[in-house]
Structure formats: structure tokens, C-alpha cells
Design a protein around this motif. Structure first.
Motif, PDB file in Angstrom:
ATOM      1  N   ILE A   6       1.189  -0.786   0.307  1.00 52.13           N
ATOM      2  CA  ILE A   6       0.000  -0.453   0.339  1.00 52.13           C
ATOM      3  C   ILE A   6       1.097   1.517   0.048  1.00 52.13           C
ATOM      4  CG2 ILE A   6      -1.899   1.069   1.063  1.00 52.13           C
ATOM      5  CD1 ILE A   6      -3.017  -1.289   0.087  1.00 52.13           C
ATOM      6  N   PRO A   7       0.931   2.154  -1.123  1.00 51.68           N
ATOM      7  CA  PRO A   7       1.810   3.165  -1.677  1.00 51.68           C
ATOM      8  C   PRO A   7       1.425   3.833  -0.146  1.00 51.68           C
ATOM      9  CG  PRO A   7       0.924   2.591  -3.599  1.00 51.68           C
ATOM     10  CD  PRO A   7       0.618   2.062  -2.248  1.00 51.68           C
ATOM     11  N   SER A   8       2.470   4.893   0.110  1.00 51.10           N
ATOM     12  CA  SER A   8       2.197   6.098   1.321  1.00 51.10           C
ATOM     13  C   SER A   8       1.885   7.240   0.615  1.00 51.10           C
ATOM     14  CB  SER A   8       3.261   5.820   2.488  1.00 51.10           C
ATOM     15  OG  SER A   8       4.189   5.316   2.679  1.00 51.10           O
ATOM     16  N   PHE A   9       1.348   8.336   1.741  1.00 51.59           N
ATOM     17  CA  PHE A   9       0.651   9.413   0.809  1.00 51.59           C
ATOM     18  C   PHE A   9       0.187   9.470  -0.846  1.00 51.59           C
ATOM     19  CE2 PHE A   9       4.564   9.712   4.051  1.00 51.59           C
ATOM     20  CZ  PHE A   9       3.731  10.515   5.153  1.00 51.59           C
ATOM     21  N   ASN A  10       0.868   9.745  -1.624  1.00 51.54           N
ATOM     22  CA  ASN A  10       0.436  10.298  -2.766  1.00 51.54           C
ATOM     23  C   ASN A  10       1.032  10.444  -3.765  1.00 51.54           C
ATOM     24  OD1 ASN A  10       2.955  12.004  -2.902  1.00 51.54           O
ATOM     25  ND2 ASN A  10       2.606  13.434  -4.048  1.00 51.54           N
ATOM     26  N   ARG A  11       1.375   8.556  -3.759  1.00 51.51           N
ATOM     27  CA  ARG A  11       2.125   7.638  -4.254  1.00 51.51           C
ATOM     28  C   ARG A  11       1.607   6.526  -5.003  1.00 51.51           C
ATOM     29  NH1 ARG A  11       5.748   9.059  -0.448  1.00 51.51           N
ATOM     30  NH2 ARG A  11       7.768   9.708  -1.163  1.00 51.51           N
ATOM     31  N   ILE A  12       1.918   6.000  -5.470  1.00 55.57           N
ATOM     32  CA  ILE A  12       0.696   4.827  -6.605  1.00 55.57           C
ATOM     33  C   ILE A  12       2.051   3.895  -7.163  1.00 55.57           C
ATOM     34  CG2 ILE A  12      -1.006   6.390  -7.496  1.00 55.57           C
ATOM     35  CD1 ILE A  12       0.085   5.973 -10.136  1.00 55.57           C
ATOM     36  N   LEU A  13       1.368   2.490  -7.151  1.00 54.62           N
ATOM     37  CA  LEU A  13       2.338   1.295  -7.969  1.00 54.62           C
ATOM     38  C   LEU A  13       1.884   1.065  -8.746  1.00 54.62           C
ATOM     39  CD1 LEU A  13       3.699  -0.201  -6.626  1.00 54.62           C
ATOM     40  CD2 LEU A  13       2.722  -1.686  -5.828  1.00 54.62           C
ATOM     41  N   VAL A  14       2.502   0.995  -9.423  1.00 47.99           N
ATOM     42  CA  VAL A  14       2.309   0.803 -11.381  1.00 47.99           C
ATOM     43  C   VAL A  14       2.645  -0.185 -11.838  1.00 47.99           C
ATOM     44  CG1 VAL A  14       2.250   2.114 -13.663  1.00 47.99           C
ATOM     45  CG2 VAL A  14       1.854   3.095 -11.953  1.00 47.99           C
ATOM     46  N   GLU A  15       2.155  -1.352 -12.582  1.00 52.11           N
ATOM     47  CA  GLU A  15       3.230  -2.439 -13.349  1.00 52.11           C
ATOM     48  C   GLU A  15       2.989  -2.304 -15.132  1.00 52.11           C
ATOM     49  OE1 GLU A  15       1.783  -6.965 -14.277  1.00 52.11           O
ATOM     50  OE2 GLU A  15       0.561  -5.868 -13.161  1.00 52.11           O
ATOM     51  N   LYS A  16       4.134  -1.766 -15.423  1.00 50.83           N
ATOM     52  CA  LYS A  16       3.994  -1.420 -16.345  1.00 50.83           C
ATOM     53  C   LYS A  16       3.666  -2.053 -17.590  1.00 50.83           C
ATOM     54  CE  LYS A  16       8.092   1.882 -15.804  1.00 50.83           C
ATOM     55  NZ  LYS A  16       9.682   2.335 -16.662  1.00 50.83           N
ATOM     56  N   ILE A  17       3.064  -2.019 -19.046  1.00 52.74           N
ATOM     57  CA  ILE A  17       2.550  -2.725 -20.100  1.00 52.74           C
ATOM     58  C   ILE A  17       3.341  -2.755 -20.863  1.00 52.74           C
ATOM     59  CG2 ILE A  17       0.876  -3.051 -21.581  1.00 52.74           C
ATOM     60  CD1 ILE A  17      -1.639  -1.374 -20.122  1.00 52.74           C
ATOM     61  N   ILE A  18       4.292  -4.435 -21.102  1.00 52.03           N
ATOM     62  CA  ILE A  18       5.018  -4.738 -22.012  1.00 52.03           C
ATOM     63  C   ILE A  18       4.266  -5.109 -23.228  1.00 52.03           C
ATOM     64  CG2 ILE A  18       6.727  -5.758 -22.434  1.00 52.03           C
ATOM     65  CD1 ILE A  18       7.498  -4.791 -19.565  1.00 52.03           C
ATOM     66  N   PRO A  19       4.235  -4.297 -24.705  1.00 50.36           N
ATOM     67  CA  PRO A  19       3.537  -4.589 -25.325  1.00 50.36           C
ATOM     68  C   PRO A  19       4.375  -5.854 -26.244  1.00 50.36           C
ATOM     69  CG  PRO A  19       5.740  -2.406 -26.048  1.00 50.36           C
ATOM     70  CD  PRO A  19       5.191  -3.164 -24.656  1.00 50.36           C
ATOM     71  N   ALA A  43      -2.361  -0.258  -6.901  1.00 52.47           N
ATOM     72  CA  ALA A  43      -2.655   0.429  -5.383  1.00 52.47           C
ATOM     73  C   ALA A  43      -2.218   1.872  -5.505  1.00 52.47           C
ATOM     74  CB  ALA A  43      -1.526  -0.391  -5.006  1.00 52.47           C
ATOM     75  N   VAL A  44      -3.596   2.582  -4.745  1.00 49.86           N
ATOM     76  CA  VAL A  44      -3.041   4.009  -4.594  1.00 49.86           C
ATOM     77  C   VAL A  44      -2.454   4.107  -3.159  1.00 49.86           C
ATOM     78  CG1 VAL A  44      -4.569   6.471  -4.573  1.00 49.86           C
ATOM     79  CG2 VAL A  44      -4.522   4.194  -6.570  1.00 49.86           C
ATOM     80  N   GLY A  45      -2.018   5.146  -2.707  1.00 43.05           N
ATOM     81  CA  GLY A  45      -2.207   5.637  -1.717  1.00 43.05           C
ATOM     82  C   GLY A  45      -2.701   6.616  -0.773  1.00 43.05           C
ATOM     83  N   PRO A  46      -2.931   6.635   0.203  1.00 43.90           N
ATOM     84  CA  PRO A  46      -4.262   8.038   0.873  1.00 43.90           C
ATOM     85  C   PRO A  46      -4.285   9.247   0.188  1.00 43.90           C
ATOM     86  CG  PRO A  46      -2.549   7.078   2.639  1.00 43.90           C
ATOM     87  CD  PRO A  46      -2.550   6.292   1.112  1.00 43.90           C
ATOM     88  N   GLY A  47      -2.951   9.860  -0.304  1.00 45.97           N
ATOM     89  CA  GLY A  47      -3.377  11.063  -0.454  1.00 45.97           C
ATOM     90  C   GLY A  47      -1.799  12.066   0.649  1.00 45.97           C
ATOM     91  N   ALA A  48      -1.704  12.884   0.144  1.00 45.57           N
ATOM     92  CA  ALA A  48      -0.545  14.154   0.886  1.00 45.57           C
ATOM     93  C   ALA A  48      -2.016  14.871   1.653  1.00 45.57           C
ATOM     94  CB  ALA A  48       0.016  14.357  -0.113  1.00 45.57           C
ATOM     95  N   GLN A  49      -0.939  15.684   2.712  1.00 47.06           N
ATOM     96  CA  GLN A  49      -1.478  17.111   3.401  1.00 47.06           C
ATOM     97  C   GLN A  49      -1.281  18.444   3.053  1.00 47.06           C
ATOM     98  OE1 GLN A  49      -1.466  16.441   7.218  1.00 47.06           O
ATOM     99  NE2 GLN A  49      -2.907  15.250   7.093  1.00 47.06           N
ATOM    100  N   ASP A  50      -1.104  19.290   2.693  1.00 45.76           N
ATOM    101  CA  ASP A  50      -0.863  21.147   2.502  1.00 45.76           C
ATOM    102  C   ASP A  50      -0.052  21.390   4.085  1.00 45.76           C
ATOM    103  OD1 ASP A  50      -3.101  21.726   3.136  1.00 45.76           O
ATOM    104  OD2 ASP A  50      -4.201  22.888   1.708  1.00 45.76           O
ATOM    105  N   ARG A  51       0.701  22.575   3.578  1.00 47.10           N
ATOM    106  CA  ARG A  51       1.078  23.206   4.834  1.00 47.10           C
ATOM    107  C   ARG A  51      -0.320  23.367   5.590  1.00 47.10           C
ATOM    108  NH1 ARG A  51       5.184  27.050   2.656  1.00 47.10           N
ATOM    109  NH2 ARG A  51       6.024  25.841   0.738  1.00 47.10           N
TER     110      ARG A  51
END
Length: 97
Positions: A6-19, A43-51
Motif C-alpha cells: 500500500i503506497p504512502s501519501f500521494n504515491r501510486i504503484l504501477v505495473e508497466k504494460i509490455i507491448p 495500488a494507490v496511497g491515501p493522499g498527501a496534506q498541504d501546509r
């Protein structure tokens, strides 16, 4: 039992598509065919926080097909599969049929 990241903050986990390198009928495709640097969001993280502490959600969801930058991201290996971890704002766009 497979591990799930499960990614942290505003990160996303991607599986590359191989042609594919050959067609269904077995014809080999030349390597000079332009390929799109794309992937599927796993997978997608929960998001981040601004200042001010306000929550900023991630713009993508699991299953989205995205256009990836040529460089960047962090390679992650889970079991036998390779994934890449990107920040939400590193993604260039989403791809639709």
C-alpha cells in the motif's frame, strides 16, 4: 501468501504494460515499432496534506491505465513481479479507449 504494498501519501504503484513482441498468429513485430510508456495502476496511497493540514486526495484509482514519464519512479519487486512506484503528480495522464 503474496505480499501487498500500500503506497504512502500521494504515491501510486504501477505495473508497466509490455507491448507484445509477436502477433496472435506468430508474426514477429519489429523492435522499432514506437511503444507507449504506459502502465496499469495496482495500488494507490491515501493522499498527501498541504501546509494547512488539508487532505489532498490522489487523482488516480486502481485499474487506471496511465502514461508514464520516460525516467523516474522507484522499481519494486514483489515476488516474481516488477512494479514501479511514482508520485501522483509524476504521472503524465490517463489513457482511455
Amino acid at each position: 501468501m503474496a505480499k501487498r504494498l500500500i503506497p504512502s501519501f500521494n504515491r501510486i504503484l504501477v505495473e508497466k504494460i509490455i507491448p507484445p513482441s509477436k502477433t496472435n498468429s506468430g508474426i514477429l513485430l519489429p523492435e522499432k515499432t514506437p511503444k507507449l510508456n504506459s502502465g496499469k495502476v495496482v495500488a494507490v496511497g491515501p493522499g498527501a496534506q498541504d501546509r494547512d493540514g488539508k487532505h489532498i486526495p490522489v487523482n488516480l484509482k486502481e485499474g487506471d491505465t496511465v502514461l508514464l514519464p520516460e525516467y523516474g519512479g522507484t522499481e519494486v519487486k514483489l515476488g516474481e513481479k516488477e512494479y514501479h512506484l511514482y508520485r501522483d503528480d509524476d504521472i503524465l495522464g490517463t489513457l482511455h479507449d
